[in-house]
Design an enzyme around this catalytic site. Structure first.
Site, PDB file in Angstrom:
ATOM      1  N   THR A  25       4.830  44.033  51.591  1.00 52.91           N
ATOM      2  CA  THR A  25       6.143  43.751  50.775  1.00 52.91           C
ATOM      3  C   THR A  25       6.295  41.813  51.096  1.00 52.91           C
ATOM      4  O   THR A  25       6.009  42.340  52.787  1.00 52.91           O
ATOM      5  CB  THR A  25       7.379  44.490  51.162  1.00 52.91           C
ATOM      6  OG1 THR A  25       7.169  45.522  49.992  1.00 52.91           O
ATOM      7  CG2 THR A  25       8.129  43.852  50.139  1.00 52.91           C
ATOM      8  N   GLY A  26       6.340  41.225  50.309  1.00 55.33           N
ATOM      9  CA  GLY A  26       6.654  39.996  50.712  1.00 55.33           C
ATOM     10  C   GLY A  26       5.656  39.070  49.867  1.00 55.33           C
ATOM     11  O   GLY A  26       5.296  39.563  49.053  1.00 55.33           O
ATOM     12  N   ALA A  79       4.033  39.489  57.995  1.00 58.35           N
ATOM     13  CA  ALA A  79       5.091  39.448  59.195  1.00 58.35           C
ATOM     14  C   ALA A  79       5.854  38.354  59.036  1.00 58.35           C
ATOM     15  O   ALA A  79       5.423  37.739  58.768  1.00 58.35           O
ATOM     16  CB  ALA A  79       4.000  39.732  60.105  1.00 58.35           C
ATOM     17  N   ASP A  80       6.867  38.497  60.056  1.00 54.74           N
ATOM     18  CA  ASP A  80       7.643  37.223  60.068  1.00 54.74           C
ATOM     19  C   ASP A  80       7.616  36.244  61.527  1.00 54.74           C
ATOM     20  O   ASP A  80       7.446  35.307  61.968  1.00 54.74           O
ATOM     21  CB  ASP A  80       9.350  37.789  60.098  1.00 54.74           C
ATOM     22  CG  ASP A  80       9.532  38.036  59.103  1.00 54.74           C
ATOM     23  OD1 ASP A  80       9.284  37.663  57.759  1.00 54.74           O
ATOM     24  OD2 ASP A  80       9.798  39.502  59.056  1.00 54.74           O
ATOM     25  N   ASP A  93      -0.062  44.056  55.503  1.00 56.00           N
ATOM     26  CA  ASP A  93       1.356  44.307  54.955  1.00 56.00           C
ATOM     27  C   ASP A  93       1.542  42.141  55.698  1.00 56.00           C
ATOM     28  O   ASP A  93       0.193  41.996  56.289  1.00 56.00           O
ATOM     29  CB  ASP A  93       1.802  45.028  55.919  1.00 56.00           C
ATOM     30  CG  ASP A  93       3.430  45.223  55.088  1.00 56.00           C
ATOM     31  OD1 ASP A  93       3.824  43.731  54.575  1.00 56.00           O
ATOM     32  OD2 ASP A  93       4.329  45.610  55.682  1.00 56.00           O
ATOM     33  N   LYS A 120       8.972  42.544  61.772  1.00 59.64           N
ATOM     34  CA  LYS A 120       8.843  41.757  60.504  1.00 59.64           C
ATOM     35  C   LYS A 120      10.419  42.432  59.516  1.00 59.64           C
ATOM     36  O   LYS A 120      11.600  42.858  59.841  1.00 59.64           O
ATOM     37  CB  LYS A 120       7.999  44.115  59.516  1.00 59.64           C
ATOM     38  CG  LYS A 120       6.808  43.136  60.163  1.00 59.64           C
ATOM     39  CD  LYS A 120       6.299  44.046  59.427  1.00 59.64           C
ATOM     40  CE  LYS A 120       6.298  44.279  58.447  1.00 59.64           C
ATOM     41  NZ  LYS A 120       6.340  43.387  57.110  1.00 59.64           N
ATOM     42  N   GLU A 125       8.229  49.749  55.346  1.00 60.58           N
ATOM     43  CA  GLU A 125       6.392  48.509  56.257  1.00 60.58           C
ATOM     44  C   GLU A 125       6.713  50.214  57.752  1.00 60.58           C
ATOM     45  O   GLU A 125       5.780  49.977  58.339  1.00 60.58           O
ATOM     46  CB  GLU A 125       6.999  48.083  56.206  1.00 60.58           C
ATOM     47  CG  GLU A 125       7.517  47.110  54.669  1.00 60.58           C
ATOM     48  CD  GLU A 125       7.511  45.512  54.984  1.00 60.58           C
ATOM     49  OE1 GLU A 125       6.638  44.535  54.511  1.00 60.58           O
ATOM     50  OE2 GLU A 125       8.608  44.589  55.677  1.00 60.58           O
ATOM     51  N   GLY A 161      11.800  40.311  54.658  1.00 62.51           N
ATOM     52  CA  GLY A 161      12.091  41.110  53.285  1.00 62.51           C
ATOM     53  C   GLY A 161      12.591  42.206  52.796  1.00 62.51           C
ATOM     54  O   GLY A 161      12.595  42.586  51.677  1.00 62.51           O
TER      55      GLY A 161
HETATM   56  C1  5RP Z   1       9.227  42.646  54.733  1.00 63.44           C
HETATM   57  C2  5RP Z   1       8.003  41.490  55.648  1.00 63.44           C
HETATM   58  C3  5RP Z   1       7.477  40.832  54.731  1.00 63.44           C
HETATM   59  O1  5RP Z   1       6.344  40.925  55.398  1.00 63.44           O
HETATM   60  C4  5RP Z   1       7.574  39.824  55.851  1.00 63.44           C
HETATM   61  O2  5RP Z   1       9.348  38.863  55.576  1.00 63.44           O
HETATM   62  C5  5RP Z   1       6.312  37.843  55.673  1.00 63.44           C
HETATM   63  O3  5RP Z   1       6.985  37.931  53.978  1.00 63.44           O
HETATM   64  P1  5RP Z   1       6.303  36.789  53.540  1.00 63.44           P
HETATM   65  O4  5RP Z   1       4.653  36.888  53.183  1.00 63.44           O
HETATM   66  O5  5RP Z   1       7.121  36.396  52.627  1.00 63.44           O
HETATM   67  O6  5RP Z   1       6.336  35.925  54.357  1.00 63.44           O
HETATM   68  O7  5RP Z   1       8.599  41.968  56.258  1.00 63.44           O
HETATM   69  O8  5RP Z   1      10.438  43.255  54.626  1.00 63.44           O
END
Ligand code: 5RP
Length: 222
Positions: free
Chosen positions: A25-26, A82-83, A80, A93, A102, A96
């Site tokens: 997600t994200g 990641a933050d 996926d 993570k 996840e 989002g």
């Molecule tokens: C959602 C997440 C996302 O993978 C994370 O927040 C990264 O998001 P983005 O790709 O929008 O920077 O962990 O729960």
């Protein structure tokens, strides 16, 4: 150049015909899912397991056939975002809001591919991003107090002035540490607190990180 797009589109190269594919997600995953949709239109045969309502909707719109973990308890590959990503490929993570699904999907996956722009690479986890922790609504402030005793400031996540509610009907606490020195221990300590459903520390779950920067794309393997 949109680095999230570059990373997301490169990461889906790990997806091959006949695979069960976990869909993260994200905003990085937005591009990965769009690209997977193109690949499906061109004949790729896969089944996707979405990690959120948002991803489910986007994957359906993109023409990706979907199923559930109940039907497919083992996933071949998950892509996926990641933050934060440290040198050992441990992650934060959940910014989002989809961290619980996840993490379940990541731990059911033979291979976890993380796509990110280079701003997500860090020396130590938790110095920049808060750590998202999903908690039961019941007693959330007393759960928050216990978590804060581990050395962070907790804040109940809101969206558009309203309390943010996860796809699982829970709240999220954004937990700001100065840094997380021992992420493996912290993951366990937080999850031991009654009321905590799951936290956003992903330890030892990522196998490959695809990082896009202005210099190009780098693939880091565990
Ligand atoms: C959602 C997440 C996302 O993978 C994370 O927040 C990264 O998001 P983005 O790709 O929008 O920077 O962990 O729960």
């Amino acid at each position: 150049m949109n680095l999230k797009q570059v990373a997301g589109e490169k990461a889906v190269e790990y997806v091959k015909d006949g695979m069960v594919v976990g869909l993260g997600t994200g905003s990085t995953m937005f591009y990965a899912i769009k690209k997977l949709g193109d690949m499906v239109r061109n004949g790729l045969n896969i089944v996707g397991i979405p990690t959120s309502g948002e991803t489910e909707k986007l994957a359906k719109q993109s023409g990706i056939p979907l199923s559930t973990l109940e039907e497919h308890p083992v996933i071949d590959v998950t892509v996926d975002g990641a933050d934060e990503i440290d040198k050992k490929l441990n992650l934060i993570k959940g910014m989002g809001g989809a961290l619980l699904r996840e993490k379940i999907v990541a731990s059911a996956s033979k291979k976890e591919i993380i796509a990110a722009d280079s701003s997500k690479l860090v020396g130590i986890l938790g110095a920049k991003s808060p750590l998202p922790v999903e908690v039961a609504r019941f007693g959330w402030s007393s759960t928050a107090k216990k978590i804060s005793e581990l050395g962070c400031k907790t804040e109940l996540r809101k969206k558009d002035e309203e309390i943010f509610i996860t796809d699982n009907g829970n709240y999220i606490l954004n937990c700001k540490f100065n840094k997380i020195d021992k992420p493996g221990e912290m993951e366990q300590k937080i999850n031991n607190i009654p009321g905590v459903v799951e936290n956003g520390l992903f330890i030892g779950l990522a196998d490959v990180v695809v990082v896009a920067s202005n210099k190009g794309v780098k693939v880091i393997e565990k």
